[in-house]
Design an enzyme around this catalytic site. Structure first.
Site, PDB file in Angstrom:
ATOM      1  NE  ARG A   1      -3.361  -3.474  -1.338  1.00 23.29           N
ATOM      2  CZ  ARG A   1      -2.773  -4.038  -0.453  1.00 23.29           C
ATOM      3  NH1 ARG A   1      -1.431  -4.406  -0.416  1.00 23.29           N
ATOM      4  NH2 ARG A   1      -3.612  -4.878   0.626  1.00 23.29           N
TER       5      ARG A   1
ATOM      6  NE  ARG B   1      -3.633  -2.144   2.926  1.00 29.90           N
ATOM      7  CZ  ARG B   1      -3.437  -3.317   3.437  1.00 29.90           C
ATOM      8  NH1 ARG B   1      -2.007  -3.430   4.014  1.00 29.90           N
ATOM      9  NH2 ARG B   1      -4.331  -4.343   3.451  1.00 29.90           N
TER      10      ARG B   1
ATOM     11  CE  LYS C   1      -6.524  -0.617   4.919  1.00 31.98           C
ATOM     12  NZ  LYS C   1      -7.564  -0.839   4.296  1.00 31.98           N
TER      13      LYS C   1
ATOM     14  CE1 TYR D   1      -6.709  -7.120  -7.035  1.00 39.70           C
ATOM     15  CE2 TYR D   1      -6.967  -8.255  -4.945  1.00 39.70           C
ATOM     16  CZ  TYR D   1      -6.723  -6.940  -5.715  1.00 39.70           C
ATOM     17  OH  TYR D   1      -6.381  -5.911  -5.161  1.00 39.70           O
TER      18      TYR D   1
ATOM     19  CG  HIS E   1      -6.483  -8.420   1.318  1.00 38.53           C
ATOM     20  ND1 HIS E   1      -6.832  -8.860   0.064  1.00 38.53           N
ATOM     21  CD2 HIS E   1      -6.338  -7.279   1.291  1.00 38.53           C
ATOM     22  CE1 HIS E   1      -6.856  -8.173  -0.677  1.00 38.53           C
ATOM     23  NE2 HIS E   1      -6.651  -6.861   0.030  1.00 38.53           N
TER      24      HIS E   1
ATOM     25  CG  HIS F   1      -4.938   0.758  -3.807  1.00 36.67           C
ATOM     26  ND1 HIS F   1      -4.361   0.709  -2.616  1.00 36.67           N
ATOM     27  CD2 HIS F   1      -5.894  -0.147  -3.723  1.00 36.67           C
ATOM     28  CE1 HIS F   1      -5.040  -0.233  -1.991  1.00 36.67           C
ATOM     29  NE2 HIS F   1      -5.953  -0.853  -2.678  1.00 36.67           N
TER      30      HIS F   1
END
Length: 296
Positions: free
Chosen positions: A243, A146, A170, A275, A266, A240
């Protein structure tokens, strides 16, 4: 309605990124301002479906996307749960409201052939800034990081011997992401140039501005947008997108979905499953181009 305690909760207990906390603050401030202006309402405990429905309609009239509206309402729900825990607010349930349906939108990505042009067609400036710009693109695409993760990446996070880097994502969750020989060589060459250009780098950050300062989100965005505009006509040219390209190319080449999930950091496999849609679209293109019955 006081937000300070809630924002502190997001930062220290939920460990959300500054970017995420800013989005929560913006969404809640907009809603609170709307309640005061339209209904002179300043107590969350008096919130009704009418108020929420009216606000959603106002957002739709401003032509906000369904995805943005869903995110804003999600921010309100999180704040509501926080008040239930910390203030009780009579255990009231969050008002129900019908939200606009989100369209199924596939992640935008850049084709491999177009990305190869960054090496073969695009001319980067000489010296530190040019190599730094190329490295930004290389890291984003080679690791799927990210934007915030790239900005915070330090030399101490890179294991050259074992070809992987330690990424704090995150919620301060740490993951290890491998990288190949090309990125290793670029990093080592850049490291030498960085040390020659700036004698001081106490934070040990890998990527710095032309003045030797830590990078910031808009700086990275502008760099990526500029260089992607040279190789693709796609409307989206953000960090992004690289990414998404990283994940899409892995999926198209048969990578295990759980492995992609871990590489991206994730929390849920559901976030990664999008995806597979791009992978299916790729298969459809191959079928339509190659199968004799495809166009009959």
């Amino acid at each position: 309605m006081e937000l300070t305690a809630f924002l502190n909760y997001l930062e220290h207990e939920r460990r959300y990124s500054k970017h995420t906390i800013t989005a929560y603050k913006r969404d809640l401030t907009q809603f609170i301002t709307y309640l005061k202006a339209q209904y002179e309402l300043e107590e969350w405990a008096k919130l009704k479906s009418l108020h929420l429905r009216s606000w959603v309609v106002s957002l739709m009239q401003r032509e906000l996307s369904a995805t943005s509206i869903h995110r804003k309402v999600s921010s309100l729900k999180t704040y509501h749960k926080f008040l239930l825990i910390t203030q009780g607010i009579s255990k009231m349930s969050f008002p129900q409201v019908l939200l606009p349906k989100k369209s199924e939108r596939l992640p935008a990505f850049v084709e491999k052939g177009q990305l190869n042009k960054l090496q073969t067609k695009v001319v980067f400036p000489d010296g530190f800034s040019g190599m730094r710009d190329y490295l930004i693109l290389e890291i984003l695409y080679s690791t799927g990081m990210r934007r915030s993760e790239v900005i915070g990446l330090r030399w101490a996070d890179v294991d050259f011997e074992n070809h992987h880097c330690r990424i704090k994502g995150k919620g301060n969750k740490v993951r290890l992401v491998p990288f190949g020989k090309p990125l290793k060589e670029t990093l080592l060459a850049y490291q030498t140039l960085l040390e020659e250009t700036f004698s001081e780098n106490e934070a040990g950050l890998i990527l710095l501005t032309d003045k030797g300062q830590p990078m910031y989100p808009k700086f990275v965005y502008n760099k990526v947008k500029h260089y992607l505009s040279l190789i693709t006509t796609s409307k989206k040219k953000s960090p992004h997108v690289l990414r998404h390209s990283f994940a899409t190319h892995l999926a198209n080449n048969g990578a295990d979905l759980n492995a992609i999930k871990e590489l991206l950091g994730h929390a849920s496999l559901a976030a990664t499953e999008v995806y597979t849609h791009n992978s299916i679209e790729q298969l459809k293109k191959v079928y339509e181009q190659a199968h004799p019955k495809a166009k009959k």
